[in-house]
Design a protein around this motif. Structure first.
Motif, PDB file in Angstrom:
ATOM      1  N   GLY A 136       0.812  -1.206   0.000  1.00 30.40           N
ATOM      2  CA  GLY A 136       0.000   0.000   0.000  1.00 30.40           C
ATOM      3  C   GLY A 136       0.849   1.260   0.000  1.00 30.40           C
ATOM      4  N   MET A 137       1.940   1.255   0.786  1.00 30.97           N
ATOM      5  CA  MET A 137       2.810   2.420   0.816  1.00 30.97           C
ATOM      6  C   MET A 137       3.551   2.580  -0.495  1.00 30.97           C
ATOM      7  N   GLY A 138       3.973   1.460  -1.102  1.00 32.70           N
ATOM      8  CA  GLY A 138       4.629   1.544  -2.409  1.00 32.70           C
ATOM      9  C   GLY A 138       3.708   2.155  -3.448  1.00 32.70           C
ATOM     10  N   ILE A 139       2.428   1.746  -3.420  1.00 31.13           N
ATOM     11  CA  ILE A 139       1.451   2.323  -4.346  1.00 31.13           C
ATOM     12  C   ILE A 139       1.180   3.781  -3.992  1.00 31.13           C
ATOM     13  N   GLY A 140       1.114   4.083  -2.694  1.00 29.69           N
ATOM     14  CA  GLY A 140       0.881   5.460  -2.270  1.00 29.69           C
ATOM     15  C   GLY A 140       1.960   6.403  -2.762  1.00 29.69           C
ATOM     16  N   PHE A 141       3.185   5.925  -2.884  1.00 30.58           N
ATOM     17  CA  PHE A 141       4.283   6.761  -3.360  1.00 30.58           C
ATOM     18  C   PHE A 141       4.179   7.051  -4.858  1.00 30.58           C
ATOM     19  N   GLN A 142       3.197   6.464  -5.548  1.00 26.20           N
ATOM     20  CA  GLN A 142       2.940   6.812  -6.951  1.00 26.20           C
ATOM     21  C   GLN A 142       2.103   8.082  -7.054  1.00 26.20           C
ATOM     22  N   PHE A 143       1.715   8.642  -5.912  1.00 32.00           N
ATOM     23  CA  PHE A 143       0.865   9.830  -5.871  1.00 32.00           C
ATOM     24  C   PHE A 143       1.407  10.973  -6.736  1.00 32.00           C
ATOM     25  N   PRO A 144       2.690  11.344  -6.622  1.00 31.83           N
ATOM     26  CA  PRO A 144       3.188  12.438  -7.466  1.00 31.83           C
ATOM     27  C   PRO A 144       3.166  12.105  -8.950  1.00 31.83           C
ATOM     28  N   ILE A 145       3.324  10.828  -9.303  1.00 34.33           N
ATOM     29  CA  ILE A 145       3.262  10.442 -10.718  1.00 34.33           C
ATOM     30  C   ILE A 145       1.878  10.755 -11.273  1.00 34.33           C
ATOM     31  N   VAL A 146       0.839  10.391 -10.526  1.00 34.50           N
ATOM     32  CA  VAL A 146      -0.538  10.653 -10.960  1.00 34.50           C
ATOM     33  C   VAL A 146      -0.781  12.150 -11.076  1.00 34.50           C
ATOM     34  N   VAL A 147      -0.327  12.905 -10.063  1.00 31.46           N
ATOM     35  CA  VAL A 147      -0.541  14.359 -10.066  1.00 31.46           C
ATOM     36  C   VAL A 147       0.143  15.004 -11.270  1.00 31.46           C
ATOM     37  N   LEU A 148       1.385  14.614 -11.548  1.00 32.49           N
ATOM     38  CA  LEU A 148       2.128  15.235 -12.641  1.00 32.49           C
ATOM     39  C   LEU A 148       1.597  14.823 -14.009  1.00 32.49           C
ATOM     40  N   ILE A 149       1.047  13.626 -14.109  1.00 35.58           N
ATOM     41  CA  ILE A 149       0.398  13.229 -15.372  1.00 35.58           C
ATOM     42  C   ILE A 149      -0.817  14.119 -15.635  1.00 35.58           C
ATOM     43  N   LEU A 150      -1.589  14.403 -14.574  1.00 36.15           N
ATOM     44  CA  LEU A 150      -2.734  15.308 -14.723  1.00 36.15           C
ATOM     45  C   LEU A 150      -2.278  16.703 -15.146  1.00 36.15           C
ATOM     46  N   VAL A 151      -1.125  17.127 -14.624  1.00 37.14           N
ATOM     47  CA  VAL A 151      -0.576  18.431 -15.015  1.00 37.14           C
ATOM     48  C   VAL A 151      -0.173  18.408 -16.489  1.00 37.14           C
ATOM     49  N   LYS A 152       0.495  17.348 -16.907  1.00 36.89           N
ATOM     50  CA  LYS A 152       0.929  17.231 -18.297  1.00 36.89           C
ATOM     51  C   LYS A 152      -0.262  17.221 -19.262  1.00 36.89           C
ATOM     52  N   LEU A 153      -1.359  16.607 -18.835  1.00 37.04           N
ATOM     53  CA  LEU A 153      -2.557  16.546 -19.679  1.00 37.04           C
ATOM     54  C   LEU A 153      -3.326  17.860 -19.671  1.00 37.04           C
ATOM     55  N   GLY A 154      -2.914  18.793 -18.837  1.00 34.70           N
ATOM     56  CA  GLY A 154      -3.581  20.089 -18.775  1.00 34.70           C
ATOM     57  C   GLY A 154      -4.866  20.093 -17.975  1.00 34.70           C
ATOM     58  N   LEU A 155      -5.081  19.051 -17.171  1.00 31.59           N
ATOM     59  CA  LEU A 155      -6.313  18.964 -16.382  1.00 31.59           C
ATOM     60  C   LEU A 155      -6.230  19.783 -15.103  1.00 31.59           C
ATOM     61  N   VAL A 156      -5.022  19.987 -14.581  1.00 31.83           N
ATOM     62  CA  VAL A 156      -4.837  20.812 -13.387  1.00 31.83           C
ATOM     63  C   VAL A 156      -3.590  21.672 -13.581  1.00 31.83           C
ATOM     64  N   THR A 157      -3.505  22.759 -12.817  1.00 24.34           N
ATOM     65  CA  THR A 157      -2.348  23.633 -12.845  1.00 24.34           C
ATOM     66  C   THR A 157      -1.707  23.658 -11.463  1.00 24.34           C
ATOM     67  N   HIS A 158      -0.507  24.233 -11.398  1.00 26.75           N
ATOM     68  CA  HIS A 158       0.152  24.289 -10.095  1.00 26.75           C
ATOM     69  C   HIS A 158      -0.589  25.218  -9.138  1.00 26.75           C
ATOM     70  N   GLN A 159      -1.318  26.224  -9.675  1.00 23.99           N
ATOM     71  CA  GLN A 159      -2.134  27.073  -8.807  1.00 23.99           C
ATOM     72  C   GLN A 159      -3.264  26.276  -8.168  1.00 23.99           C
ATOM     73  N   GLN A 160      -3.894  25.398  -8.954  1.00 18.56           N
ATOM     74  CA  GLN A 160      -4.970  24.565  -8.405  1.00 18.56           C
ATOM     75  C   GLN A 160      -4.429  23.569  -7.384  1.00 18.56           C
ATOM     76  N   LEU A 161      -3.258  23.015  -7.664  1.00 19.71           N
ATOM     77  CA  LEU A 161      -2.653  22.085  -6.707  1.00 19.71           C
ATOM     78  C   LEU A 161      -2.368  22.786  -5.378  1.00 19.71           C
ATOM     79  N   ALA A 162      -1.850  24.007  -5.448  1.00 23.33           N
ATOM     80  CA  ALA A 162      -1.574  24.755  -4.226  1.00 23.33           C
ATOM     81  C   ALA A 162      -2.869  25.109  -3.493  1.00 23.33           C
ATOM     82  N   HIS A 163      -3.928  25.379  -4.244  1.00 24.34           N
ATOM     83  CA  HIS A 163      -5.206  25.752  -3.633  1.00 24.34           C
ATOM     84  C   HIS A 163      -5.801  24.596  -2.823  1.00 24.34           C
ATOM     85  N   TYR A 164      -5.567  23.368  -3.271  1.00 29.18           N
ATOM     86  CA  TYR A 164      -6.193  22.205  -2.622  1.00 29.18           C
ATOM     87  C   TYR A 164      -5.262  21.533  -1.604  1.00 29.18           C
TER      88      TYR A 164
END
Length: 329
Positions: free
Chosen positions: A243-271
Motif C-alpha cells: 500500500g505504501m509503495g502504491i501510495g508513493f505513486q501519488f506524485p506520478i498521478v498528479v504530474l500526469i494530470l498536469v501534463k494533460l492540462g487537467l490541473v495547474t500548479h495554482q490549483q494544486l496549491a489551492h487544494y
C-alpha cells in the motif's frame, strides 16, 4: 462484383487478420507472463521460510526508536514464559542498560533433602537488542500452508516483475512512437524508484513504529500484546508495504494530470488542505488506526505532493519562457 467492392473486401479481411494477430500476440504475452509468475511461485514456496523471516524483521526493530526496557524471560524445557518488563532492583543479576534483556533457564538443584528451583541466566547477545518480543502463532492445521502460499504469491509477483513487464511491453510498445516510448520509459523509471522508496521507508521506519504503537495501545487497554496470529501479522505487513509503495505513486498521478492540462500548479496549491485530509485518511486505511502511524504515513505523502507542486510550477515557468522566446523571435 466491382473492383471497388473487391478492394473493400480485401481491406476488411486485412483488418480482421490484423485484429486476430493482435489478439494472438496478447494471449502469448499473457501466457508467458503467467508461466514466469508460476515458476517464481514455485521458487518462493521453496524459500517460504526465508521470506517469513524477512517479514518478521520489523518486529526486531520495534524498540529502535526508544531506550530498551529491562526484561526477563523464563524457559522451562521447551516452554517459554515472557518476556516480562521488570525493574533492575527486582533482578539484581540483570546486565547493564546496554543489554537489559535476560533469559533464565528454570531448573532445580538438590540441597540436602530438598529440591530448590534454580535460575541459570543466559544473557541475550548484543546483536539481538530489541529482539523479537512478539511471538507469532498458527492456530489451525492449515494456517502454515495458507501463510506460505500467501507469502509466495506476493514474492512471485515481485521476483518475476522484470519478466512479465518485458513480455507485456513486447505487446504494447510496437504501437507507440519513439517519443511516446521515451516518455513511457521516463515515467516507468520514476514510478519504480518511488515504489521501492515507499517500500524501504515502510519496512525500515513505518512498520516498526506501527507495530510498537499497536503494542502500546493494547497495554493502554489492559490487554496482553505479545502473542499474535501469524496470518494476521503477515497480511498486515504485506498490505502495509504494498500500500505504501502504491501510495508513493501519488506524485506520478498528479504530474500526469498536469501534463494533460487537467490541473495547474495554482490549483494544486489551492487544494493543499484537502490533500492533507486525504493523506490522513489513506494513512488510517493502510496502517493501524491511531495517530502516530497515521501521521507517519501522511507526512511523506504530503511532502511528495509539495514536490509535485514545485515540479508543476517549474514546468509552467519553462513553458512561458519558451513561448516568450518564440514570440520575441
Amino acid at each position: 462484383m466491382s473492383a471497388v467492392d473487391e478492394q473493400l473486401d480485401e481491406e476488411e479481411t486485412s483488418e480482421k487478420k490484423s485484429f486476430w494477430d493482435h489478439l494472438r500476440d496478447l494471449r502469448t504475452a499473457l501466457v508467458r507472463s503467467a508461466i514466469a509468475i508460476g515458476i517464481a511461485l514455485v521458487v518462493c514456496l521453496l524459500i517460504a521460510d526465508k521470506l517469513v523471516l524477512l517479514l518478521e524483521y520489523p518486529l526486531q526493530r520495534m524498540n529502535v526508536f526508544e531506550k530498551a526496557k529491562p526484561t526477563v524471560t523464563f524457559k522451562i524445557g521447551g516452554t517459554q514464559l515472557g518476556p516480562y518488563e521488570v525493574k533492575p532492583d527486582e533482578f539484581p543479576g540483570l546486565p547493564g542498560s546496554d543489554n537489559p534483556n535476560v533469559t533464565y533457564h528454570v531448573g532445580s538443584a538438590k540441597i540436602g533433602e530438598h529440591q530448590v528451583a534454580t535460575l541459570v541466566p543466559e544473557p541475550t547477545p548484543p546483536e539481538s537488542l530489541g529482539a523479537l518480543r512478539v511471538r507469532l502463532h498458527n492456530l489451525s492445521p492449515a494456517d502454515a500452508f495458507f501463510i506460505a502460499f500467501h507469502v509466495a504469491i506476493y514474492g512471485a509477483i515481485i521476483v518475476s516483475a522484470p519478466f512479465w513487464i518485458y513480455f507485456m511491453g513486447q505487446f504494447f510498445l510496437p504501437a507507440l512512437s519513439v517519443r511516446e516510448k521515451s516518455v513511457l520509459y521516463q515515467w516507468l523509471g520514476w514510478g519504480v524508484l518511488l515504489f521501492f522508496s515507499g517500500v524501504a521507508a515502510t519496512y525500515f521506519v513505518l512498520l516498526p513504529l506501527a507495530l510498537r504503537a499497536s503494542i502500546e495501545y493494547s497495554h493502554l487497554l489492559g490487554l496482553e500484546a505479545y502473542d499474535w496470529r501469524a496470518d494476521g501479522y503477515i497480511g498486515f505487513v504485506m498490505k502495509f508495504i504494498v500500500g505504501m509503495g502504491i501510495g508513493f505513486q501519488f506524485p506520478i498521478v498528479v504530474l500526469i494530470l498536469v501534463k494533460l492540462g487537467l490541473v495547474t500548479h495554482q490549483q494544486l496549491a489551492h487544494y493543499r488542505r484537502h490533500v492533507i485530509v486525504l493523506t490522513l485518511i489513506v494513512g488510517a486505511l493502510l496502517t493501524t488506526p491511531e495517530v502516530i502511524t497515521q501521521v507517519a504515513m501522511a507526512v511523506p505523502l504530503y511532502l511528495l505532493y509539495e514536490i509535485s507542486i514545485l515540479i508543476a510550477r517549474y514546468w509552467d515557468w519553462k513553458k512561458r519562457r519558451a513561448e516568450a522566446t518564440a514570440g520575441a523571435g
